[in-house]
Design a protein around this motif. Structure first.
Motif, PDB file in Angstrom:
ATOM      1  N   LEU A 244       0.832  -1.203   0.000  1.00  0.00           N
ATOM      2  CA  LEU A 244       0.000   0.000   0.000  1.00  0.00           C
ATOM      3  C   LEU A 244       0.870   1.258   0.000  1.00  0.00           C
ATOM      4  O   LEU A 244       0.600   2.217  -0.737  1.00  0.00           O
ATOM      5  CB  LEU A 244      -0.931  -0.004   1.217  1.00  0.00           C
ATOM      6  CG  LEU A 244      -2.081  -1.009   1.181  1.00  0.00           C
ATOM      7  CD1 LEU A 244      -2.775  -1.071   2.538  1.00  0.00           C
ATOM      8  CD2 LEU A 244      -3.081  -0.640   0.090  1.00  0.00           C
ATOM      9  N   TRP A 245       1.911   1.250   0.832  1.00  0.00           N
ATOM     10  CA  TRP A 245       2.809   2.412   0.885  1.00  0.00           C
ATOM     11  C   TRP A 245       3.567   2.588  -0.436  1.00  0.00           C
ATOM     12  O   TRP A 245       3.731   3.709  -0.928  1.00  0.00           O
ATOM     13  CB  TRP A 245       3.783   2.283   2.051  1.00  0.00           C
ATOM     14  CG  TRP A 245       3.167   2.692   3.347  1.00  0.00           C
ATOM     15  CD1 TRP A 245       2.765   1.888   4.371  1.00  0.00           C
ATOM     16  CD2 TRP A 245       2.856   4.033   3.755  1.00  0.00           C
ATOM     17  NE1 TRP A 245       2.218   2.640   5.396  1.00  0.00           N
ATOM     18  CE2 TRP A 245       2.264   3.953   5.036  1.00  0.00           C
ATOM     19  CE3 TRP A 245       3.010   5.280   3.163  1.00  0.00           C
ATOM     20  CZ2 TRP A 245       1.841   5.083   5.731  1.00  0.00           C
ATOM     21  CZ3 TRP A 245       2.585   6.415   3.843  1.00  0.00           C
ATOM     22  CH2 TRP A 245       2.007   6.308   5.114  1.00  0.00           C
ATOM     23  N   LEU A 246       4.021   1.478  -1.012  1.00  0.00           N
ATOM     24  CA  LEU A 246       4.746   1.579  -2.287  1.00  0.00           C
ATOM     25  C   LEU A 246       3.824   2.040  -3.408  1.00  0.00           C
ATOM     26  O   LEU A 246       4.252   2.741  -4.331  1.00  0.00           O
ATOM     27  CB  LEU A 246       5.387   0.232  -2.629  1.00  0.00           C
ATOM     28  CG  LEU A 246       6.554  -0.185  -1.725  1.00  0.00           C
ATOM     29  CD1 LEU A 246       7.005  -1.597  -2.050  1.00  0.00           C
ATOM     30  CD2 LEU A 246       7.719   0.801  -1.840  1.00  0.00           C
ATOM     31  N   SER A 247       2.550   1.663  -3.323  1.00  0.00           N
ATOM     32  CA  SER A 247       1.581   2.129  -4.300  1.00  0.00           C
ATOM     33  C   SER A 247       1.396   3.644  -4.206  1.00  0.00           C
ATOM     34  O   SER A 247       1.315   4.339  -5.228  1.00  0.00           O
ATOM     35  CB  SER A 247       0.239   1.425  -4.073  1.00  0.00           C
ATOM     36  OG  SER A 247      -0.743   1.918  -4.963  1.00  0.00           O
TER      37      SER A 247
ATOM     38  N   GLN B 206       3.658   5.658  -3.118  1.00  0.00           N
ATOM     39  CA  GLN B 206       4.920   6.229  -3.606  1.00  0.00           C
ATOM     40  C   GLN B 206       4.889   6.359  -5.128  1.00  0.00           C
ATOM     41  O   GLN B 206       5.309   7.386  -5.685  1.00  0.00           O
ATOM     42  CB  GLN B 206       6.088   5.334  -3.160  1.00  0.00           C
ATOM     43  CG  GLN B 206       7.464   5.896  -3.466  1.00  0.00           C
ATOM     44  CD  GLN B 206       8.016   5.399  -4.799  1.00  0.00           C
ATOM     45  OE1 GLN B 206       7.683   4.315  -5.261  1.00  0.00           O
ATOM     46  NE2 GLN B 206       8.860   6.202  -5.415  1.00  0.00           N
ATOM     47  N   ILE B 207       4.351   5.353  -5.783  1.00  0.00           N
ATOM     48  CA  ILE B 207       4.312   5.363  -7.248  1.00  0.00           C
ATOM     49  C   ILE B 207       3.194   6.263  -7.774  1.00  0.00           C
ATOM     50  O   ILE B 207       3.409   7.113  -8.637  1.00  0.00           O
ATOM     51  CB  ILE B 207       4.131   3.918  -7.782  1.00  0.00           C
ATOM     52  CG1 ILE B 207       5.364   3.076  -7.435  1.00  0.00           C
ATOM     53  CG2 ILE B 207       3.881   3.922  -9.284  1.00  0.00           C
ATOM     54  CD1 ILE B 207       5.174   1.594  -7.644  1.00  0.00           C
ATOM     55  N   ASN B 208       1.989   6.083  -7.236  1.00  0.00           N
ATOM     56  CA  ASN B 208       0.810   6.738  -7.816  1.00  0.00           C
ATOM     57  C   ASN B 208       0.615   8.180  -7.355  1.00  0.00           C
ATOM     58  O   ASN B 208       0.015   8.987  -8.072  1.00  0.00           O
ATOM     59  CB  ASN B 208      -0.445   5.925  -7.485  1.00  0.00           C
ATOM     60  CG  ASN B 208      -0.410   4.541  -8.114  1.00  0.00           C
ATOM     61  OD1 ASN B 208       0.091   4.364  -9.211  1.00  0.00           O
ATOM     62  ND2 ASN B 208      -0.920   3.545  -7.402  1.00  0.00           N
ATOM     63  N   LYS B 209       1.112   8.512  -6.150  1.00  0.00           N
ATOM     64  CA  LYS B 209       0.938   9.871  -5.643  1.00  0.00           C
ATOM     65  C   LYS B 209       2.266  10.581  -5.425  1.00  0.00           C
ATOM     66  O   LYS B 209       2.323  11.658  -4.843  1.00  0.00           O
ATOM     67  CB  LYS B 209       0.133   9.843  -4.334  1.00  0.00           C
ATOM     68  CG  LYS B 209      -1.290   9.338  -4.532  1.00  0.00           C
ATOM     69  CD  LYS B 209      -2.189   9.682  -3.364  1.00  0.00           C
ATOM     70  CE  LYS B 209      -3.621   9.265  -3.648  1.00  0.00           C
ATOM     71  NZ  LYS B 209      -4.561   9.700  -2.579  1.00  0.00           N
TER      72      LYS B 209
ATOM     73  N   SER C 124      13.604   7.539  -2.442  1.00  0.00           N
ATOM     74  CA  SER C 124      12.211   7.089  -2.380  1.00  0.00           C
ATOM     75  C   SER C 124      12.005   5.768  -3.119  1.00  0.00           C
ATOM     76  O   SER C 124      12.625   5.509  -4.149  1.00  0.00           O
ATOM     77  CB  SER C 124      11.293   8.157  -2.971  1.00  0.00           C
ATOM     78  OG  SER C 124       9.943   7.831  -2.752  1.00  0.00           O
ATOM     79  N   GLY C 125      11.124   4.934  -2.543  1.00  0.00           N
ATOM     80  CA  GLY C 125      10.776   3.661  -3.167  1.00  0.00           C
ATOM     81  C   GLY C 125      11.672   2.500  -2.783  1.00  0.00           C
ATOM     82  O   GLY C 125      11.482   1.390  -3.285  1.00  0.00           O
ATOM     83  N   GLU C 126      12.629   2.743  -1.899  1.00  0.00           N
ATOM     84  CA  GLU C 126      13.585   1.702  -1.538  1.00  0.00           C
ATOM     85  C   GLU C 126      13.154   0.941  -0.275  1.00  0.00           C
ATOM     86  O   GLU C 126      12.481   1.486   0.603  1.00  0.00           O
ATOM     87  CB  GLU C 126      14.969   2.296  -1.314  1.00  0.00           C
ATOM     88  CG  GLU C 126      15.627   2.819  -2.578  1.00  0.00           C
ATOM     89  CD  GLU C 126      15.911   1.730  -3.601  1.00  0.00           C
ATOM     90  OE1 GLU C 126      16.294   0.605  -3.193  1.00  0.00           O
ATOM     91  OE2 GLU C 126      15.748   1.988  -4.806  1.00  0.00           O
ATOM     92  N   ILE C 127      13.606  -0.308  -0.204  1.00  0.00           N
ATOM     93  CA  ILE C 127      13.384  -1.178   0.952  1.00  0.00           C
ATOM     94  C   ILE C 127      14.743  -1.577   1.500  1.00  0.00           C
ATOM     95  O   ILE C 127      15.667  -1.906   0.735  1.00  0.00           O
ATOM     96  CB  ILE C 127      12.594  -2.439   0.557  1.00  0.00           C
ATOM     97  CG1 ILE C 127      11.199  -2.050   0.053  1.00  0.00           C
ATOM     98  CG2 ILE C 127      12.479  -3.405   1.736  1.00  0.00           C
ATOM     99  CD1 ILE C 127      10.416  -3.216  -0.530  1.00  0.00           C
ATOM    100  N   TYR C 128      14.873  -1.553   2.843  1.00  0.00           N
ATOM    101  CA  TYR C 128      16.144  -1.912   3.479  1.00  0.00           C
ATOM    102  C   TYR C 128      15.906  -2.910   4.611  1.00  0.00           C
ATOM    103  O   TYR C 128      15.017  -2.712   5.439  1.00  0.00           O
ATOM    104  CB  TYR C 128      16.829  -0.672   4.068  1.00  0.00           C
ATOM    105  CG  TYR C 128      17.051   0.440   3.082  1.00  0.00           C
ATOM    106  CD1 TYR C 128      18.155   0.438   2.226  1.00  0.00           C
ATOM    107  CD2 TYR C 128      16.146   1.502   2.997  1.00  0.00           C
ATOM    108  CE1 TYR C 128      18.343   1.459   1.309  1.00  0.00           C
ATOM    109  CE2 TYR C 128      16.340   2.529   2.084  1.00  0.00           C
ATOM    110  CZ  TYR C 128      17.438   2.507   1.244  1.00  0.00           C
ATOM    111  OH  TYR C 128      17.624   3.520   0.343  1.00  0.00           O
ATOM    112  N   ASN C 129      16.719  -3.953   4.623  1.00  0.00           N
ATOM    113  CA  ASN C 129      16.737  -4.856   5.778  1.00  0.00           C
ATOM    114  C   ASN C 129      17.556  -4.224   6.896  1.00  0.00           C
ATOM    115  O   ASN C 129      18.685  -3.773   6.661  1.00  0.00           O
ATOM    116  CB  ASN C 129      17.382  -6.195   5.416  1.00  0.00           C
ATOM    117  CG  ASN C 129      16.518  -7.030   4.500  1.00  0.00           C
ATOM    118  OD1 ASN C 129      15.300  -6.900   4.491  1.00  0.00           O
ATOM    119  ND2 ASN C 129      17.148  -7.894   3.725  1.00  0.00           N
ATOM    120  N   ILE C 130      16.993  -4.205   8.098  1.00  0.00           N
ATOM    121  CA  ILE C 130      17.720  -3.691   9.256  1.00  0.00           C
ATOM    122  C   ILE C 130      17.978  -4.861  10.195  1.00  0.00           C
ATOM    123  O   ILE C 130      17.106  -5.288  10.959  1.00  0.00           O
ATOM    124  CB  ILE C 130      16.925  -2.575   9.966  1.00  0.00           C
ATOM    125  CG1 ILE C 130      16.422  -1.538   8.955  1.00  0.00           C
ATOM    126  CG2 ILE C 130      17.781  -1.918  11.034  1.00  0.00           C
ATOM    127  CD1 ILE C 130      17.503  -0.785   8.209  1.00  0.00           C
TER     128      ILE C 130
END
Length: 291
Positions: A141-144, A146-149, A208-214
């Motif tokens: 939902l958050w990535l959507s 990021q892309i759409n809005k 923006s749009g990135e995912i990171y393992n912590i």
């Protein structure tokens, strides 16, 4: 002095640790937060802030004005019935805000079971738990958005968090730690200060749009960590519990998944060296300073 106007959806241990880091770095902080309790004025480490009611679909409308003024948003509240409550209630308000940094705190439970193998941010997500399924839906939902809005969103997938106050040494002293044996069961963990430090790094290096393992450098079996903790505290003759004899459904679900979380992308992108690269440094520090 640098300034930050930050809105924290949820004000738990990660959000509080991050604010402490901003204080240490001498930021001028405008803080707003939410909780399930009624709205109130609070003080955290010398910072006065408004803490607004936000419980499922019920919220204090006064928070909308401060949300629109925020330039940073930290989202740490879990999904509810597979719904991300922030997206559900506030996505349009966030779109019209001044935000330039949104961090959604997710979980490595989205990966599911990988039979003890290494996983990175490009690995298949196949969650087995309700929590993992809900987290993955919230991420999408958050990535959507990021892309759409065109919202500035990054996602941190957090491993098992421990801190100076909440850790296996405290549980061992209380007698609540369990020595659970399951062959080749790996999971990853992270000290809360390292989460805060990486969050801070991302303020000046945001994509923006990135995912990171912590996660730290050393995925390990639970049994290994408990034994090391008992050695530090000189506790002997811990009772070993076989996985099939566990009564707690939550613990049983935890032991369904086995994986080693890679932090290579995080370390490389943020040029970050962990304060506590493994549980050994973390537990030694806690034993020496807090136990």
């Amino acid at each position: 002095m640098k300034s930050i106007n930050i809105f924290c959806f949820g004000f738990g241990q990660v959000a509080k640790s991050f604010i402490k880091k901003l204080i240490i770095e001498k930021y001028n902080i405008t803080l707003t937060a939410t909780s399930r309790n009624k709205s109130s004025k609070e003080n955290f480490n010398g910072i006065n802030f408004n803490n607004y009611l936000f419980d499922n679909d019920k919220f204090d409308n006064n928070l909308l004005l401060e949300l629109k003024e925020a330039n940073h948003i930290l989202v740490s509240i879990p999904p509810e019935k597979q719904d991300d409550l922030v997206v559900k209630n506030f996505s349009n308000f966030i779109k019209s805000s001044k935000v330039k940094w949104i961090t959604y705190l997710s979980s490595t439970s989205v990966y599911g079971d990988h039979k003890g193998e290494w996983v990175n941010e490009n690995s298949q997500t196949k969650p087995t738990s309700f929590k993992g399924i809900s987290r993955l839906r919230a991420e999408n939902l958050w990535l959507s958005l990021q892309i759409n809005k065109n919202l500035p969103v990054q996602i941190f997938r957090l491993s098992g968090i421990y801190s100076n106050e909440k850790n296996v040494l405290v549980r061992l002293k209380l007698g609540t730690a369990k020595l659970i044996s399951k062959k080749d069961h790996y999971f990853s963990r992270i000290h809360i200060e390292d989460i805060s430090n990486i969050l801070f790094k991302s303020l000046s290096k945001f994509k923006s749009g990135e995912i990171y393992n912590i996660a730290d450098d050393r995925p390990s079996p639970s049994e290994e960590i408990t034994l090391y903790g008992s050695k530090l505290l000189n506790i002997k003759n811990l009772e070993k519990i076989e996985i099939n004899n566990l009564e707690s459904e939550m613990l049983k679900n935890f032991y369904k998944d086995s994986k080693k979380i890679s932090n290579t992308k995080t370390k490389k992108y943020f040029s970050y060296s962990f304060k506590f690269p493994t549980y050994i440094e973390g537990l030694n520090y806690i034993r020496d300073n807090f136990i």
